[in-house]
Write a protein that holds these residues in place. Structure first.
Motif, mmCIF file in Angstrom:
data_model
loop_
_atom_site.group_PDB
_atom_site.id
_atom_site.type_symbol
_atom_site.label_atom_id
_atom_site.label_comp_id
_atom_site.label_asym_id
_atom_site.label_seq_id
_atom_site.Cartn_x
_atom_site.Cartn_y
_atom_site.Cartn_z
ATOM 1 N N PRO A 37 0.752 -1.081 0.049
ATOM 2 C CA PRO A 37 0.062 0.072 -0.102
ATOM 3 C C PRO A 37 0.779 1.343 -0.040
ATOM 4 C CG PRO A 37 -0.171 -0.996 2.210
ATOM 5 C CD PRO A 37 0.764 -2.066 1.294
ATOM 6 N N ILE A 38 0.410 2.242 -0.609
ATOM 7 C CA ILE A 38 1.136 3.789 -1.092
ATOM 8 C C ILE A 38 0.582 4.414 0.135
ATOM 9 C CG2 ILE A 38 1.624 5.470 -2.569
ATOM 10 C CD1 ILE A 38 1.072 3.574 -4.673
ATOM 11 N N GLY A 39 1.273 5.052 1.270
ATOM 12 C CA GLY A 39 0.947 5.972 2.134
ATOM 13 C C GLY A 39 0.049 5.501 3.065
ATOM 14 N N TYR A 40 -0.025 4.476 3.246
ATOM 15 C CA TYR A 40 -1.083 3.756 4.230
ATOM 16 C C TYR A 40 -0.409 2.969 5.191
ATOM 17 C CZ TYR A 40 -4.625 5.220 0.928
ATOM 18 O OH TYR A 40 -5.731 5.542 -0.055
ATOM 19 N N ASP A 41 -0.422 3.557 6.501
ATOM 20 C CA ASP A 41 0.021 2.859 7.612
ATOM 21 C C ASP A 41 -1.094 2.409 8.501
ATOM 22 O OD1 ASP A 41 2.699 3.134 6.847
ATOM 23 O OD2 ASP A 41 2.864 5.086 7.916
ATOM 24 N N PHE A 42 -1.513 1.048 8.552
ATOM 25 C CA PHE A 42 -2.710 0.669 9.329
ATOM 26 C C PHE A 42 -2.174 -0.104 10.401
ATOM 27 C CE2 PHE A 42 -4.671 0.594 4.796
ATOM 28 C CZ PHE A 42 -5.553 1.698 5.220
ATOM 29 N N ASP A 43 -2.890 0.120 11.550
ATOM 30 C CA ASP A 43 -2.582 -0.552 12.891
ATOM 31 C C ASP A 43 -3.564 -1.675 12.878
ATOM 32 O OD1 ASP A 43 -1.667 -1.448 15.280
ATOM 33 O OD2 ASP A 43 -2.741 0.268 16.376
ATOM 34 N N GLU A 44 -3.122 -2.903 12.851
ATOM 35 C CA GLU A 44 -4.137 -3.939 12.947
ATOM 36 C C GLU A 44 -5.032 -4.044 14.395
ATOM 37 O OE1 GLU A 44 -4.790 -6.310 10.687
ATOM 38 O OE2 GLU A 44 -3.496 -5.342 9.282
ATOM 39 N N ASP A 45 -4.474 -3.591 15.365
ATOM 40 C CA ASP A 45 -5.087 -3.783 16.515
ATOM 41 C C ASP A 45 -6.100 -2.640 16.491
ATOM 42 O OD1 ASP A 45 -3.501 -5.690 17.461
ATOM 43 O OD2 ASP A 45 -2.234 -4.546 18.319
ATOM 44 N N GLU A 46 -6.094 -1.691 16.130
ATOM 45 C CA GLU A 46 -6.578 -0.304 16.008
ATOM 46 C C GLU A 46 -7.979 -0.953 15.111
ATOM 47 O OE1 GLU A 46 -6.976 4.257 14.316
ATOM 48 O OE2 GLU A 46 -5.047 3.292 15.332
ATOM 49 N N LEU A 47 -7.707 -1.545 13.921
ATOM 50 C CA LEU A 47 -8.658 -1.946 12.886
ATOM 51 C C LEU A 47 -9.711 -2.681 13.619
ATOM 52 C CD1 LEU A 47 -6.951 -1.768 9.491
ATOM 53 C CD2 LEU A 47 -8.565 -0.302 10.323
ATOM 54 N N GLU A 48 -8.954 -3.728 14.382
ATOM 55 C CA GLU A 48 -9.951 -4.655 14.884
ATOM 56 C C GLU A 48 -10.913 -4.298 16.231
ATOM 57 O OE1 GLU A 48 -10.085 -8.027 14.430
ATOM 58 O OE2 GLU A 48 -8.963 -8.222 12.943
ATOM 59 N N ALA A 49 -10.172 -3.299 16.796
ATOM 60 C CA ALA A 49 -11.036 -2.745 17.729
ATOM 61 C C ALA A 49 -12.317 -1.825 17.375
ATOM 62 C CB ALA A 49 -10.194 -1.769 18.759
ATOM 63 N N GLU A 50 -12.032 -1.252 16.102
ATOM 64 C CA GLU A 50 -12.974 -0.506 15.468
ATOM 65 C C GLU A 50 -14.073 -1.554 15.103
ATOM 66 O OE1 GLU A 50 -13.676 2.838 11.964
ATOM 67 O OE2 GLU A 50 -11.339 2.320 12.722
ATOM 68 N N LEU A 51 -13.522 -2.399 14.296
ATOM 69 C CA LEU A 51 -14.572 -3.312 13.686
ATOM 70 C C LEU A 51 -15.594 -4.051 15.045
ATOM 71 C CD1 LEU A 51 -15.877 -5.403 11.674
ATOM 72 C CD2 LEU A 51 -13.807 -6.830 12.356
ATOM 73 N N GLU A 52 -14.805 -4.427 16.066
ATOM 74 C CA GLU A 52 -15.419 -5.032 17.226
ATOM 75 C C GLU A 52 -16.572 -4.187 17.595
ATOM 76 O OE1 GLU A 52 -12.927 -6.281 20.493
ATOM 77 O OE2 GLU A 52 -12.047 -7.576 19.228
ATOM 78 N N GLU A 53 -16.125 -2.652 17.704
ATOM 79 C CA GLU A 53 -17.152 -1.561 18.187
ATOM 80 C C GLU A 53 -18.187 -1.519 17.082
ATOM 81 O OE1 GLU A 53 -17.186 3.208 18.938
ATOM 82 O OE2 GLU A 53 -15.213 2.101 18.723
ATOM 83 N N LEU A 54 -17.909 -1.350 15.817
ATOM 84 C CA LEU A 54 -19.242 -1.422 14.936
ATOM 85 C C LEU A 54 -20.010 -2.763 15.116
ATOM 86 C CD1 LEU A 54 -17.191 -0.011 11.838
ATOM 87 C CD2 LEU A 54 -18.918 1.142 13.075
ATOM 88 N N GLU A 55 -19.625 -3.804 15.282
ATOM 89 C CA GLU A 55 -20.272 -5.154 15.474
ATOM 90 C C GLU A 55 -21.246 -4.985 16.798
ATOM 91 O OE1 GLU A 55 -17.390 -8.110 15.385
ATOM 92 O OE2 GLU A 55 -17.551 -8.223 13.195
ATOM 93 N N GLU A 56 -20.759 -4.228 17.853
ATOM 94 C CA GLU A 56 -21.439 -4.178 18.994
ATOM 95 C C GLU A 56 -22.714 -3.147 18.726
ATOM 96 O OE1 GLU A 56 -18.654 -3.080 22.336
ATOM 97 O OE2 GLU A 56 -17.638 -4.951 22.056
#
Length: 107
Positions: A37-56
């Motif tokens: 990916p170009i210019g994207y630094d994703f934090d896997e833990d942050e993405l997982e936490a956001e996904l869990e929040e959306l599912e809740e």
């Protein structure tokens, strides 16, 4: 086969093989460039936490949704023959005059 071997020059085969190897190497480099990916630094833990929040949140909405989708059939009420009566809500002449007087005073 002998005719094919005479028509085939070893230099041409080497040249063709070199071109194929070079093109293969170019394709690998292109694939690697596209995979990163170009210019994207994703934090896997942050993405997982956001996904869990959306599912809740979605689960809470489903639980709190009290609207039912059950089909309620119409109720049929048989008509009963009743004697003809004067409508209950009809005002007497005096009540009509009183209402008119109230309207006039309000103006």
């Amino acid at each position: 086969m002998k005719a094919m071997q005479k028509a085939t020059n070893i230099d041409d085969v080497d040249k063709t093989m070199d071109e194929i190897n070079e093109q293969t190497q170019n394709m690998k480099e292109i694939q690697n460039a596209l995979a990163n990916p170009i210019g994207y630094d994703f934090d896997e833990d942050e993405l997982e936490a956001e996904l869990e929040e959306l599912e809740e949140l979605e689960l809470e909405e489903q639980i709190l949704d009290t609207e039912t989708t059950y089909h309620v059939p119409p109720v049929h009420v048989p008509q009963v023959n009743q004697p003809n009566r004067r409508p209950f809500n009809k005002n007497s002449k005096e009540e009509d005059e009183f209402a008119t007087l109230e309207k006039e005073m309000a103006i």
